[in-house]
Design a protein around this motif. Structure first.
Motif, PDB file in Angstrom:
ATOM      1  N   UNK A  77       0.830  -1.211   0.000  1.00 35.22           N
ATOM      2  CA  UNK A  77       0.000   0.000   0.000  1.00 35.22           C
ATOM      3  C   UNK A  77       0.860   1.255   0.000  1.00 35.22           C
ATOM      4  N   UNK A  78       0.268   2.327  -0.455  1.00 35.39           N
ATOM      5  CA  UNK A  78       0.894   3.646  -0.410  1.00 35.39           C
ATOM      6  C   UNK A  78      -0.023   4.588   0.368  1.00 35.39           C
ATOM      7  N   UNK A  79       0.536   5.615   1.000  1.00 35.47           N
ATOM      8  CA  UNK A  79      -0.314   6.546   1.757  1.00 35.47           C
ATOM      9  C   UNK A  79      -1.187   7.382   0.833  1.00 35.47           C
ATOM     10  N   UNK A  80      -2.351   7.786   1.342  1.00 32.70           N
ATOM     11  CA  UNK A  80      -3.218   8.692   0.600  1.00 32.70           C
ATOM     12  C   UNK A  80      -3.017  10.105   1.127  1.00 32.70           C
ATOM     13  N   UNK A  81      -3.445  11.122   0.407  1.00 37.33           N
ATOM     14  CA  UNK A  81      -3.274  12.500   0.879  1.00 37.33           C
ATOM     15  C   UNK A  81      -3.952  12.723   2.231  1.00 37.33           C
ATOM     16  N   UNK A  82      -3.312  13.546   3.051  1.00 41.08           N
ATOM     17  CA  UNK A  82      -3.837  13.876   4.374  1.00 41.08           C
ATOM     18  C   UNK A  82      -4.318  15.325   4.359  1.00 41.08           C
ATOM     19  N   UNK A  83      -5.551  15.543   4.801  1.00 39.75           N
ATOM     20  CA  UNK A  83      -6.094  16.897   4.850  1.00 39.75           C
ATOM     21  C   UNK A  83      -5.288  17.727   5.853  1.00 39.75           C
ATOM     22  N   UNK A  84      -4.712  18.853   5.412  1.00 38.39           N
ATOM     23  CA  UNK A  84      -3.917  19.670   6.342  1.00 38.39           C
ATOM     24  C   UNK A  84      -4.757  20.136   7.528  1.00 38.39           C
ATOM     25  N   UNK A  85      -4.137  20.120   8.697  1.00 40.20           N
ATOM     26  CA  UNK A  85      -4.830  20.552   9.910  1.00 40.20           C
ATOM     27  C   UNK A  85      -4.535  22.015  10.195  1.00 40.20           C
ATOM     28  N   UNK A  86      -5.527  22.677  10.768  1.00 36.68           N
ATOM     29  CA  UNK A  86      -5.346  24.071  11.141  1.00 36.68           C
ATOM     30  C   UNK A  86      -4.903  24.206  12.594  1.00 36.68           C
ATOM     31  N   UNK A  87      -4.934  23.097  13.326  1.00 37.95           N
ATOM     32  CA  UNK A  87      -4.450  23.085  14.700  1.00 37.95           C
ATOM     33  C   UNK A  87      -3.998  21.662  15.009  1.00 37.95           C
ATOM     34  N   UNK A  88      -3.492  21.441  16.201  1.00 35.87           N
ATOM     35  CA  UNK A  88      -2.856  20.177  16.541  1.00 35.87           C
ATOM     36  C   UNK A  88      -3.786  18.982  16.398  1.00 35.87           C
ATOM     37  N   UNK A  89      -5.035  19.124  16.831  1.00 35.39           N
ATOM     38  CA  UNK A  89      -5.946  17.980  16.856  1.00 35.39           C
ATOM     39  C   UNK A  89      -7.070  18.064  15.822  1.00 35.39           C
ATOM     40  N   UNK A  90      -7.022  19.020  14.919  1.00 33.99           N
ATOM     41  CA  UNK A  90      -8.077  19.135  13.914  1.00 33.99           C
ATOM     42  C   UNK A  90      -9.382  19.640  14.469  1.00 33.99           C
ATOM     43  N   UNK A  91      -9.330  20.317  15.618  1.00 35.20           N
ATOM     44  CA  UNK A  91     -10.557  20.803  16.252  1.00 35.20           C
ATOM     45  C   UNK A  91     -11.229  21.876  15.397  1.00 35.20           C
ATOM     46  N   UNK A  92     -10.416  22.730  14.756  1.00 37.88           N
ATOM     47  CA  UNK A  92     -10.978  23.809  13.933  1.00 37.88           C
ATOM     48  C   UNK A  92     -11.827  23.242  12.798  1.00 37.88           C
ATOM     49  N   UNK A  93     -11.304  22.232  12.114  1.00 38.31           N
ATOM     50  CA  UNK A  93     -12.056  21.644  11.002  1.00 38.31           C
ATOM     51  C   UNK A  93     -13.280  20.892  11.502  1.00 38.31           C
ATOM     52  N   UNK A  94     -13.175  20.286  12.663  1.00 36.34           N
ATOM     53  CA  UNK A  94     -14.333  19.610  13.231  1.00 36.34           C
ATOM     54  C   UNK A  94     -15.448  20.624  13.510  1.00 36.34           C
ATOM     55  N   UNK A  95     -15.083  21.774  14.080  1.00 35.67           N
ATOM     56  CA  UNK A  95     -16.066  22.819  14.339  1.00 35.67           C
ATOM     57  C   UNK A  95     -16.625  23.373  13.038  1.00 35.67           C
ATOM     58  N   UNK A  96     -15.784  23.494  12.011  1.00 37.20           N
ATOM     59  CA  UNK A  96     -16.252  23.964  10.707  1.00 37.20           C
ATOM     60  C   UNK A  96     -17.324  23.030  10.144  1.00 37.20           C
ATOM     61  N   UNK A  97     -17.089  21.722  10.263  1.00 33.36           N
ATOM     62  CA  UNK A  97     -18.050  20.758   9.711  1.00 33.36           C
ATOM     63  C   UNK A  97     -19.378  20.818  10.453  1.00 33.36           C
TER      64      UNK A  97
END
Length: 533
Positions: A44-64
Motif C-alpha cells: 500500500x501507499x499513503x493517501x493524501x492527508x487533509x492539512x490541519x489548522x491546529x494540533x488535533x483538527x478541532x478547527x475543522x471539526x467545528x467547521x463541519x
C-alpha cells in the motif's frame, strides 16, 4: 502519617496522569509503526492527508458542525476534497484523537459495500449514537444480530406487497385535498414539503401497523384500540418528535467516539414519545394474539400489515418495536425527502415539468381518478429519469459510513496518482461521500451541477458511483416501496396541475439530519389544469 498522605495525594495523581499520557503516546507511536509496516507488507501507499489548522483538527471539526447547521454539510465535504485537488478522491483526516478516511471513489465504495464487505461493517459508535431512538434493529445491529434482523424483515418486502397502489391512492387524495386553487386556477404560495412528509408518514404507518396516523387529515383518524396499561400516544407530535430526535442522533454521530457527550432531556423525551406510539401497536397486536387477524379489503384480499407478519416469527415486544420502528424511520424520511426534492427541481425547471406532464398524460390519461397499475408506473422511463436525477443532484442520503472490522485495504487512493491501494487498520472509519461522488464532473460531465434528467436517456450504465439506496447486503429493503409511492404522486400531480412555479429565489440549502431535505422547504405555486376530466 495522615499529613504525609495528604501531601502525597496530589503528587500521586500528577504522577499517574504523567504515566497515563506517556503510555498513550507510546502506544500511539507503536501502533503507527505497526500500521506502517503492515501497509508496506500489503503493497500500500499513503493517501493524501487533509492539512490541519491546529494540533488535533478541532478547527475543522467545528467547521463541519457549523456547515451542517447552516444547511451546507454535504457541500462542505465536497469542497474539502476539492481543496486538495479535483483529482483527489480519497483522503485521510485527523479529527480530535482519531483518524478517518473520506472517499468519493466508486472503486473504494465497491470494496466497502460489496467486494470486501466482510472487512467492513457499520461502526459501534453509530450503533450507540442511534440506539436510544431506534434500539437494536436492522439499522443499528452488526454481525449475526444484523443477519437475524435482515432475515426477519426482508420477506415482508415482496413485490406483491409494495406494488399495491390502493394505499398510495387513499393518501394521495388526502394530500391533494390540501391544495386549493383560486378562481384564476393558481394556488397561493405554499410549502409542499410538510405535505410530502405527512403523506409518507400516513402511508408507512398504515403499511406497518394497519393504522394510518393521518397526519395529513386528523379528522379521518379513527379511535385507537384500547391497550391495557398504556396511555394513548400523542399522534399530533409524531412528525416533530421524529425530526427533533433525528437532529440529536445526527449530532451524536458527528462526534463519533465522543457521542456520549451529546445528550439532553429533550432527546430522551423524543425517544420516549416515539417508543410509546410503536409499543402501543406492538402490544395491541400481541394482546389480540391469534384473534388479531388482518382485515379484509373490499375485493376480498387480506390487507397486508407488516407488524402482523413479523409477529408470526417473534413475540418479543422489544424486537417488534425495534424492527418496525427502523422501517417507520426510513420509510417516512426517504419518501418525504425524495418527493420534496423532485418538486423542488421541477419548479425550477418548468421545461422538465412540461415534458414530464406530456408523457404522463400520454401514458396515464388526464384524469386524476384514472386507474393506474404498478406495471404502468414501472414502464414510464422518464419518471425514473427524473427520480434518478433528483437522487443524483440532491443525494437524499449524502453520507454513509463503514468501519474496518479487521486490518484491510481500499483499492485506490494511494501513490502520486491515487491508483495504489491504501491501508485501513482495524477500527478505522471510512466515510462514503455520496453527494461529493455524485457531483464529480469527471464521472457525470461538465454540466454535473445542472438538473438534467435526459442524461439518464443516454444509455448510462451506473455502478457504485450512484447508490441512492446503498449497495450490497445492507442495501435498503424499502427502495421499491419508496419508488412506487413517489411515482404515484408524480403521476397524480401531473394530471391535476399543468404548471408549477418556483417561489423561492434563494440558493439550494441541504438540511442534513440522516436524510437530506431542502432547508428552505418546497415553496411553489401550482396551476390547476383545465384539461383534466
Amino acid at each position: 502519617m495522615t499529613f504525609n498522605m495528604r501531601l502525597l495525594s496530589p503528587f500521586s495523581f500528577l504522577l499517574g496522569l504523567v504515566v497515563l499520557v506517556a503510555y498513550k503516546v507510546f502506544s500511539s507511536i507503536r501502533e503507527k509503526r505497526r500500521q506502517h509496516a503492515e501497509a508496506a507488507r500489503r503493497g500500500c501507499s499513503p493517501c493524501p492527508v487533509l492539512p490541519r489548522k491546529d494540533l488535533f483538527g478541532i478547527t475543522q471539526f467545528r467547521e463541519s458542525i457549523r456547515a451542517t447547521r447552516a444547511d451546507r454539510g454535504p457541500k462542505y465535504v465536497a469542497e474539502k476534497l476539492d481543496s486538495m485537488s479535483k483529482d483527489i478522491h480519497t483522503i485521510q483526516v485527523r479529527v480530535l484523537d482519531y483518524d478517518l478516511n473520506v472517499t468519493r471513489d466508486p472503486e473504494n465504495v465497491r470494496a466497502c459495500f460489496s467486494s470486501q464487505s466482510n472487512d467492513f461493517d457499520i461502526g459501534v459508535h453509530r450503533t450507540q449514537s442511534w440506539k436510544p431512538l431506534l434500539g437494536v434493529g436492522i439499522f443499528t445491529s452488526q454481525g449475526e444480530a444484523w443477519k437475524h434482523s435482515r432475515a426477519l424483515v426482508r420477506p415482508q418486502f415482496a413485490k406483491e406487497q409494495v406494488s399495491d397502489l390502493d394505499l398510495a391512492e387513499r393518501h394521495t387524495r388526502d394530500l391533494t385535498n390540501k391544495i386549493r386553487a383560486g378562481s384564476d386556477g393558481w394556488t397561493e404560495t405554499m410549502d409542499l414539503q410538510p405535505l410530502f412528509y405527512n403523506f409518507a408518514l400516513d402511508t408507512v404507518t398504515e403499511f406497518l401497523f394497519g393504522y394510518s396516523v393521518h397526519a395529513q387529515n386528523p379528522d379521518a383518524r379513527a379511535a385507537l384500540p384500547t391497550v391495557r396499561g398504556f396511555d394513548e400516544p400523542n399522534l399530533l407530535e409524531l412528525g416533530v418528535n421524529f425530526d427533533k430526535g433525528k437532529r440529536w442522533i445526527e449530532e451524536r454521530g458527528a462526534f463519533y467516539k465522543w457521542y456520549w457527550l451529546i445528550s439532553s432531556k429533550d432527546f430522551d423525551y423524543r425517544c420516549r414519545e416515539i417508543h410509546k406510539l410503536v409499543d402501543w401497536f406492538v402490544y395491541c397486536r400481541l394482546q389480540g394474539g391469534a384473534k388479531n387477524t388482518d382485515p379484509t379489503l373490499p375485493d376480498g384480499r387480506k390487507k397486508f400489515i407488516l407488524l402482523h407478519e413479523l409477529a408470526k416469527d417473534t413475540q418479543d415486544p422489544l424486537e417488534l418495536r425495534n424492527e418496525s420502528l427502523s422501517l417507520l424511520f426510513a420509510g417516512r424520511d426517504t419518501v418525504g425527502a425524495l418527493l420534496g426534492w423532485v418538486f423542488y427541481f421541477l419548479a425550477r425547471h418548468p421545461h422538465v415539468y412540461s415534458k414530464l406532464r406530456s408523457i404522463v398524460l400520454d401514458q396515464f390519461g388526464s384524469s386524476p381518478t384514472s386507474e393506474i397499475s404498478f406495471q404502468q408506473l414501472k414502464a414510464c422511463s422518464y419518471i425514473t429519469h427524473v427520480i434518478n436525477e433528483t437522487f443524483r443532484v440532491a443525494a437524499v442520503i449524502p453520507l454513509n459510513e463503514r468501519v474496518a472490522v479487521r486490518d484491510t485495504t481500499l483499492p485506490r487512493g494511494g501513490g502520486p496518482d491515487g491508483s495504489r491501494p491504501i491501508f485501513i487498520p482495524k477500527g478505522r472509519q471510512v466515510l462514503i461521500a455520496t453527494y461529493a461522488m455524485q457531483h464529480r464532473a469527471d464521472i457525470w460531465g461538465e454540466d454535473v451541477e445542472e438538473f438534467r434528467p435526459e442524461r439518464w436517456e443516454e444509455g448510462r450504465k451506473v455502478g457504485f458511483e450512484f447508490i441512492p439506496f446503498g449497495a450490497g447486503t445492507r442495501s435498503c429493503l424499502g427502495q421499491q416501496f419508496s419508488h412506487t409511492e413517489t411515482d404515484y404522486i408524480i403521476v397524480r400531480f401531473c394530471q391535476r396541475f399543468d404548471r408549477i412555479e418556483n417561489m423561492d429565489p434563494g440558493p439550494i440549502r441541504l438540511c442534513h439530519a440522516i436524510e437530506n431535505r431542502s432547508g428552505s422547504g418546497v415553496q411553489v405555486r401550482l396551476h390547476e389544469a383545465e384539461d383534466k376530466s
